[in-house]
Design an enzyme around this catalytic site. Structure first.
Site, PDB file in Angstrom:
ATOM      1  N   ASN A   1      37.082  42.848  44.893  1.00 26.19           N
ATOM      2  CA  ASN A   1      37.329  43.734  43.754  1.00 26.19           C
ATOM      3  C   ASN A   1      36.035  43.827  42.955  1.00 26.19           C
ATOM      4  O   ASN A   1      35.682  42.894  42.253  1.00 26.19           O
ATOM      5  CB  ASN A   1      38.475  43.154  42.912  1.00 26.19           C
ATOM      6  CG  ASN A   1      38.705  43.936  41.627  1.00 26.19           C
ATOM      7  OD1 ASN A   1      38.143  45.012  41.432  1.00 26.19           O
ATOM      8  ND2 ASN A   1      39.537  43.380  40.756  1.00 26.19           N
TER       9      ASN A   1
ATOM     10  N   SER B   1      37.858  32.999  40.769  1.00 26.07           N
ATOM     11  CA  SER B   1      36.715  32.132  41.044  1.00 26.07           C
ATOM     12  C   SER B   1      36.650  31.639  42.493  1.00 26.07           C
ATOM     13  O   SER B   1      36.259  30.497  42.748  1.00 26.07           O
ATOM     14  CB  SER B   1      36.674  30.956  40.060  1.00 26.07           C
ATOM     15  OG  SER B   1      36.481  31.425  38.731  1.00 26.07           O
TER      16      SER B   1
ATOM     17  N   GLU C   1      43.349  42.213  34.033  1.00 25.59           N
ATOM     18  CA  GLU C   1      42.466  42.916  33.099  1.00 25.59           C
ATOM     19  C   GLU C   1      43.105  44.213  32.634  1.00 25.59           C
ATOM     20  O   GLU C   1      42.889  44.652  31.502  1.00 25.59           O
ATOM     21  CB  GLU C   1      41.091  43.141  33.757  1.00 25.59           C
ATOM     22  CG  GLU C   1      40.311  41.826  33.829  1.00 25.59           C
ATOM     23  CD  GLU C   1      39.351  41.710  35.002  1.00 25.59           C
ATOM     24  OE1 GLU C   1      39.029  42.730  35.625  1.00 25.59           O
ATOM     25  OE2 GLU C   1      38.934  40.560  35.284  1.00 25.59           O
TER      26      GLU C   1
ATOM     27  N   HIS D   1      46.431  44.369  37.765  1.00 27.77           N
ATOM     28  CA  HIS D   1      45.421  43.324  37.560  1.00 27.77           C
ATOM     29  C   HIS D   1      45.507  42.837  36.113  1.00 27.77           C
ATOM     30  O   HIS D   1      45.784  43.609  35.201  1.00 27.77           O
ATOM     31  CB  HIS D   1      44.024  43.881  37.860  1.00 27.77           C
ATOM     32  CG  HIS D   1      42.989  42.799  37.940  1.00 27.77           C
ATOM     33  ND1 HIS D   1      42.440  42.222  36.815  1.00 27.77           N
ATOM     34  CD2 HIS D   1      42.429  42.171  39.001  1.00 27.77           C
ATOM     35  CE1 HIS D   1      41.583  41.278  37.200  1.00 27.77           C
ATOM     36  NE2 HIS D   1      41.565  41.224  38.520  1.00 27.77           N
TER      37      HIS D   1
ATOM     38  N   GLY E   1      36.792  34.699  36.689  1.00 30.44           N
ATOM     39  CA  GLY E   1      35.448  34.800  36.135  1.00 30.44           C
ATOM     40  C   GLY E   1      34.981  33.570  35.371  1.00 30.44           C
ATOM     41  O   GLY E   1      33.973  33.606  34.683  1.00 30.44           O
TER      42      GLY E   1
ATOM     43  N   GLU F   1      46.694  35.510  40.674  1.00 29.84           N
ATOM     44  CA  GLU F   1      45.424  35.306  39.990  1.00 29.84           C
ATOM     45  C   GLU F   1      45.678  34.684  38.619  1.00 29.84           C
ATOM     46  O   GLU F   1      46.007  35.399  37.662  1.00 29.84           O
ATOM     47  CB  GLU F   1      44.705  36.651  39.800  1.00 29.84           C
ATOM     48  CG  GLU F   1      44.376  37.368  41.082  1.00 29.84           C
ATOM     49  CD  GLU F   1      43.180  38.309  40.924  1.00 29.84           C
ATOM     50  OE1 GLU F   1      42.210  38.126  41.672  1.00 29.84           O
ATOM     51  OE2 GLU F   1      43.201  39.187  40.038  1.00 29.84           O
TER      52      GLU F   1
ATOM     53  N   LYS G   1      35.467  45.590  40.476  1.00 28.58           N
ATOM     54  CA  LYS G   1      35.734  45.875  39.047  1.00 28.58           C
ATOM     55  C   LYS G   1      34.816  47.001  38.575  1.00 28.58           C
ATOM     56  O   LYS G   1      34.475  47.884  39.370  1.00 28.58           O
ATOM     57  CB  LYS G   1      35.598  44.591  38.225  1.00 28.58           C
ATOM     58  CG  LYS G   1      36.452  43.451  38.798  1.00 28.58           C
ATOM     59  CD  LYS G   1      36.594  42.269  37.888  1.00 28.58           C
ATOM     60  CE  LYS G   1      37.493  41.222  38.540  1.00 28.58           C
ATOM     61  NZ  LYS G   1      37.732  40.053  37.701  1.00 28.58           N
TER      62      LYS G   1
HETATM   63  P1  13P Z   1      36.495  36.360  40.010  1.00 32.02           P
HETATM   64  O1  13P Z   1      36.452  36.132  41.497  1.00 32.02           O
HETATM   65  O2  13P Z   1      35.234  36.932  39.455  1.00 32.02           O
HETATM   66  O3  13P Z   1      36.992  35.155  39.280  1.00 32.02           O
HETATM   67  O4  13P Z   1      37.598  37.536  39.778  1.00 32.02           O
HETATM   68  C1  13P Z   1      38.835  37.417  40.364  1.00 32.02           C
HETATM   69  C2  13P Z   1      39.541  38.703  40.193  1.00 32.02           C
HETATM   70  O5  13P Z   1      39.932  39.075  39.106  1.00 32.02           O
HETATM   71  C3  13P Z   1      39.719  39.539  41.389  1.00 32.02           C
HETATM   72  O6  13P Z   1      40.612  40.588  41.150  1.00 32.02           O
END
Ligand code: 13P
Length: 252
Positions: free
Chosen positions: A12, A213, A100, A98, A174, A168, A14
């Protein structure tokens, strides 16, 4: 279930990536062309790069996905992208719900479910994300939250072929933090149980990804856990070498 379904490693990106980022997708394509990997590999670039990425990886086994979609196929929704548009640009899947989007755009389970239904309508696989916040975790609510999100976010007609669940934990995204293997195993088992209770055999076959992560250094351990059928990778998917290091956990 691990072993009976083909795992999926999805990157992803993002809101990252200008045209120069296509070189990373091409590097993944080139490397995969020479290796045999047991997993499906997917890249979810920003919508602006989807068609170009499709072109860049053309002829390879790399699948593409979107990161979000509107519930409608078309209409007066300035700035939005429909599942049909993603499919038209080369996507085979779309991430919905997601954390976010849940946090920043206030998306609720019923909206996530409508987006998953839109994905299915357009012939896309819906990658439906769930996961608890740090506060919910410390209050001991992890499984309750995940079960509630699953119940509200998955369409009744979801099938193994068109639906993937991504667990997640919000606090692991992150941050460089990951749950223990025992925690991941416990939550994925609870997800599997909920999927089987609702969707029977289809639920048994749905892939459950872990995200948060995931790095080349921890992928092998995380991806070996029972009921972990792949990974949803954020930051480490932006560099081909890191992403390939994760995919290599499924190498032969
Ligand atoms: P990270 O791998 O940067 O922690 O992000 C995970 C994520 O949100 C994937 O959708």
């Amino acid at each position: 279930m691990t072993g009976s379904v083909r795992p999926l490693v999805a990157g992803n990106w993002k809101m990252n990536g200008l045209a120069a980022q296509l070189a990373e997708a091409q590097a993944v394509r080139d490397a995969l062309g020479e290796s045999s990997v047991a997993a499906e590999v997917m890249i979810c670039p920003p919508a602006t790069l989807l068609a170009q990425t499709a072109w860049a990886v053309k002829g390879s086994s790399i699948l593409l996905g979107g990161q979000d979609c509107h519930t409608e196929a078309a209409g007066a929704y300035t700035g939005d992208v429909s599942a049909e548009m993603l499919a038209d640009a080369g996507a085979r899947a779309v991430i919905v719900g997601h954390s976010e989007r849940r946090a920043v755009h206030g998306e609720l389970d019923r909206q996530v479910r409508a987006k998953a239904e839109a994905a299915h309508r357009a012939g896309l696989t819906a990658i439906v994300c769930v996961g608890e916040t740090a506060g919910e975790r410390s209050a001991g609510l992890t499984e309750d939250v995940v079960r509630r999100q699953l119940a509200g976010s998955l369409p009744d007609a979801a099938m193994a072929a068109n639906t993937v669940v991504a667990y997640e934990p919000v606090w692991a995204i992150g941050t460089g933090l990951t749950p223990t293997a025992a925690d991941v195993a416990r939550v994925h088992a609870a997800i599997r149980q909920a999927l089987i209770a609702r969707f029977a055999g289809e639920g048994a076959g749905m892939r459950i990804l872990y995200g948060g992560s995931v790095k080349p250094t921890n992928a092998r351990e995380l991806l070996a856990i029972e009921n972990v059928n792949g990974a949803l990778v954020g930051g480490a998917s932006l560099k081909a070498s890191d992403f390939l290091g994760i995919v290599a956990a499924y190498g032969n």
